[in-house]
Scaffold this motif. Structure first.
Motif, PDB file in Angstrom:
ATOM      1  N   ALA A  97       1.198  -1.219  -0.066  1.00 50.25           N
ATOM      2  CA  ALA A  97      -0.152  -0.076   0.029  1.00 50.25           C
ATOM      3  C   ALA A  97       0.634   1.516  -0.148  1.00 50.25           C
ATOM      4  O   ALA A  97       0.792   1.727  -1.199  1.00 50.25           O
ATOM      5  CB  ALA A  97      -0.710   0.594   1.212  1.00 50.25           C
ATOM      6  N   CYS A  98       2.183   0.761   0.636  1.00 47.86           N
ATOM      7  CA  CYS A  98       3.256   2.535   0.812  1.00 47.86           C
ATOM      8  C   CYS A  98       3.600   2.017  -1.077  1.00 47.86           C
ATOM      9  O   CYS A  98       3.919   3.527  -1.172  1.00 47.86           O
ATOM     10  CB  CYS A  98       4.262   1.935   1.558  1.00 47.86           C
ATOM     11  SG  CYS A  98       3.364   2.484   3.581  1.00 47.86           S
ATOM     12  N   LEU A  99       3.487   1.513  -1.488  1.00 47.50           N
ATOM     13  CA  LEU A  99       4.013   1.554  -3.051  1.00 47.50           C
ATOM     14  C   LEU A  99       3.538   2.153  -3.748  1.00 47.50           C
ATOM     15  O   LEU A  99       3.748   2.895  -5.082  1.00 47.50           O
ATOM     16  CB  LEU A  99       4.639   0.015  -3.318  1.00 47.50           C
ATOM     17  CG  LEU A  99       6.213  -0.229  -2.703  1.00 47.50           C
ATOM     18  CD1 LEU A  99       6.812  -1.939  -3.300  1.00 47.50           C
ATOM     19  CD2 LEU A  99       7.248   0.303  -3.154  1.00 47.50           C
ATOM     20  N   THR A 100       1.677   2.132  -3.499  1.00 47.69           N
ATOM     21  CA  THR A 100       0.775   2.411  -4.384  1.00 47.69           C
ATOM     22  C   THR A 100       0.232   3.398  -4.151  1.00 47.69           C
ATOM     23  O   THR A 100      -0.350   3.927  -4.682  1.00 47.69           O
ATOM     24  CB  THR A 100       0.113   1.435  -4.729  1.00 47.69           C
ATOM     25  OG1 THR A 100      -0.802   0.916  -4.101  1.00 47.69           O
ATOM     26  CG2 THR A 100       0.816   0.258  -5.320  1.00 47.69           C
ATOM     27  N   ALA A 101       0.815   4.635  -2.983  1.00 46.21           N
ATOM     28  CA  ALA A 101       0.008   5.024  -1.706  1.00 46.21           C
ATOM     29  C   ALA A 101      -0.428   6.596  -2.870  1.00 46.21           C
ATOM     30  O   ALA A 101       0.271   7.307  -3.625  1.00 46.21           O
ATOM     31  CB  ALA A 101       1.202   5.893  -1.048  1.00 46.21           C
ATOM     32  N   ARG A 119       4.259   2.880   9.997  1.00 44.55           N
ATOM     33  CA  ARG A 119       4.790   3.469   8.360  1.00 44.55           C
ATOM     34  C   ARG A 119       4.307   3.666   7.435  1.00 44.55           C
ATOM     35  O   ARG A 119       3.903   4.629   6.789  1.00 44.55           O
ATOM     36  CB  ARG A 119       5.518   2.206   8.065  1.00 44.55           C
ATOM     37  CG  ARG A 119       6.114   2.315   6.598  1.00 44.55           C
ATOM     38  CD  ARG A 119       6.315   0.182   6.411  1.00 44.55           C
ATOM     39  NE  ARG A 119       7.474   0.067   7.527  1.00 44.55           N
ATOM     40  CZ  ARG A 119       8.473  -1.261   7.744  1.00 44.55           C
ATOM     41  NH1 ARG A 119       7.852  -1.827   6.655  1.00 44.55           N
ATOM     42  NH2 ARG A 119       8.916  -1.831   8.333  1.00 44.55           N
ATOM     43  N   GLY A 120       2.847   3.190   7.570  1.00 44.95           N
ATOM     44  CA  GLY A 120       1.386   3.727   6.701  1.00 44.95           C
ATOM     45  C   GLY A 120       0.989   4.924   6.913  1.00 44.95           C
ATOM     46  O   GLY A 120       0.744   5.360   5.904  1.00 44.95           O
ATOM     47  N   LEU A 121       1.471   5.554   8.245  1.00 41.14           N
ATOM     48  CA  LEU A 121       1.259   7.021   8.016  1.00 41.14           C
ATOM     49  C   LEU A 121       1.853   7.481   7.593  1.00 41.14           C
ATOM     50  O   LEU A 121       2.089   9.225   6.831  1.00 41.14           O
ATOM     51  CB  LEU A 121       0.732   7.957   9.803  1.00 41.14           C
ATOM     52  CG  LEU A 121      -0.302   6.719  10.419  1.00 41.14           C
ATOM     53  CD1 LEU A 121      -0.349   7.134  12.038  1.00 41.14           C
ATOM     54  CD2 LEU A 121      -1.389   7.167   9.952  1.00 41.14           C
ATOM     55  N   ASP A 122       2.970   8.298   8.411  1.00 45.37           N
ATOM     56  CA  ASP A 122       4.704   8.511   7.216  1.00 45.37           C
ATOM     57  C   ASP A 122       4.625   8.541   5.592  1.00 45.37           C
ATOM     58  O   ASP A 122       4.800   9.487   5.003  1.00 45.37           O
ATOM     59  CB  ASP A 122       5.743   7.656   7.430  1.00 45.37           C
ATOM     60  CG  ASP A 122       5.767   8.222   9.146  1.00 45.37           C
ATOM     61  OD1 ASP A 122       5.255   8.909   9.293  1.00 45.37           O
ATOM     62  OD2 ASP A 122       6.950   7.350   9.859  1.00 45.37           O
ATOM     63  N   CYS A 123       4.001   7.331   5.257  1.00 45.67           N
ATOM     64  CA  CYS A 123       3.816   7.139   3.731  1.00 45.67           C
ATOM     65  C   CYS A 123       2.451   7.595   2.826  1.00 45.67           C
ATOM     66  O   CYS A 123       2.462   7.818   1.742  1.00 45.67           O
ATOM     67  CB  CYS A 123       4.617   5.538   3.194  1.00 45.67           C
ATOM     68  SG  CYS A 123       2.242   4.879   3.291  1.00 45.67           S
ATOM     69  N   GLY A 124       2.299   8.175   3.802  1.00 48.61           N
ATOM     70  CA  GLY A 124       0.244   9.207   3.538  1.00 48.61           C
ATOM     71  C   GLY A 124       0.077   8.100   2.208  1.00 48.61           C
ATOM     72  O   GLY A 124      -1.356   8.887   1.048  1.00 48.61           O
TER      73      GLY A 124
END
Length: 369
Positions: A97-101, A119-124
């Motif tokens: 999910a971070c890679l496709t944010a 990690r999820g919050l930081d990657c938006g």
């Protein structure tokens, strides 16, 4: 919380015959699974004006499962079908999910827990949504003041012990301290924090308990004969007494005793396992609207639905975790046999994100050298 598989059966202590294992296998094989067909009739008065599609795509870990009737109720309410995409364990789900944010593969993500939350919050990857259902959720479950994620369930990773292995003269362990006592030598099996969600949670519990002294604690555990496996099943059904092994203490879940009762064959009235509640690390599982979602209105409606009794009551027997709303009804086996920690260990998600790799690397040097 990665009931993976680690995290769950991995997240249950249920015997292998558990139907939950079969459900997980289905989830893994079905990369894209339509959970329920659209209802052709029913009350749709709850449909929001801003819903932008008739399908909402839910990204989950492989261990996610609910009764079909639960999503059918959501479809009847809103006219929206739920399509599930399973993406491995919790870590893999968050990484993808971070890679496709900003250009997500779905509309809602379910399954990020407090060990990966930062990690999820930081990657938006999320956009804010403050669900009205949060009024029924105790404040301590809400870890993001901006409401980018919504707490949905929780589970405690705890030491479990085989009841019949203890008594007079040796009682079951009552704390983490007991595990380094020579009286409990060669009794404990844990999972590696590199490859297992409960293994990581147990490492975090020891860091929360001992602070800078956690390295000395693990050195003492090593010297007292701790055994390490790659995952939950290898520990619980391999070296732990439940699977015929010779170690009567294992890292598992607070929900393992009720699972032992539910899936016992022949039936039993009391679980053969107990929980050391003073050892538990709490994992809170969240859902969030993915930034750039194709159906943001449907995503918000689905998250709101996750905080209803219909959804929350279905969680315990399907995923062996606990609901977060106060009005949810627990199955009688949970009421009778689940042992929830009153003061579980937890670390700040930002600290976990900053230190996780360093902690696990150092753990490897100490325990597996």
């Amino acid at each position: 919380m990665d009931h993976t598989p680690s995290r769950i059966p991995a997240n249950t202590g249920a015997p292998r015959r558990s139907v939950c294992l079969g459900r997980r296998a289905v989830a893994v094989a079905a990369v894209a699974l339509t959970v329920i067909a659209a209802a052709c009739s029913g009350d749709r008065s709850g449909r929001s004006e801003d819903l932008t599609g008739t399908t909402v795509t839910l990204l989950t870990h492989d261990s996610f499962y609910l009764s079909p009737e639960t999503f059918e109720a959501f479809t009847l309410q809103t006219g929206i079908e739920v399509e599930q995409l399973a993406s491995g364990d919790a870590g893999a789900l968050v990484a993808q999910a971070c890679l496709t944010a900003g250009e997500p593969l779905g509309d809602v993500l379910f399954g990020i827990d407090n060990t990966f939350l930062q990690r999820g919050l930081d990657c938006g990857m999320f956009e804010p949504h403050e669900s009205p259902g949060l009024a029924a959720v105790p404040d301590h479950f809400e870890l993001d003041a901006e409401h980018r994620v919504t707490p949905v369930d929780f589970g405690d990773v705890c030491l479990n012990y085989w009841v019949d292995a203890f008594g007079d003269p040796l009682p079951p362990p009552s704390s983490l301290d007991d595990l380094i006592d020579p009286a409990y030598a060669d009794m404990l099996v844990v999972q590696s924090p590199e490859t297992s969600s409960p293994g990581l949670a147990f490492l975090l519990a020891t860091i929360a308990r001992y602070g800078d002294g956690w390295e000395d604690y693990w050195t003492a555990l090593r010297d007292n004969g701790v055994s390490v496996t790659a995952g939950w099943e290898d520990a619980y059904y391999g070296e732990f007494t439940a699977g015929g092994g010779d170690r009567p203490i294992v890292v598992s879940y607070a929900s393992s005793p009720p699972a032992e009762v539910i899936y016992a064959d022949p039936p039993v009235e009391e679980p053969p396992t107990g929980v050391v509640t003073a050892s538990c690390y709490r994992q809170i599982e969240f859902a969030g609207v993915l930034a750039g979602a194709g159906n943001p209105g449907g995503a918000r409606a689905l998250i709101d639905f996750m905080l209803t009794e219909t959804f929350q009551n279905d969680v315990p027997l399907n995923m062996f975790v606990f609901p977060v709303i106060d009005s949810a009804t627990l199955p009688p086996e949970f009421v009778a046999h689940a042992q929830i920690a009153e003061d579980p260990f937890m670390l700040d998600p930002a600290e976990v994100e900053a230190q996780r790799n360093g902690w696990t690397d150092r753990w490897v040097e100490i325990v597996l050298r």
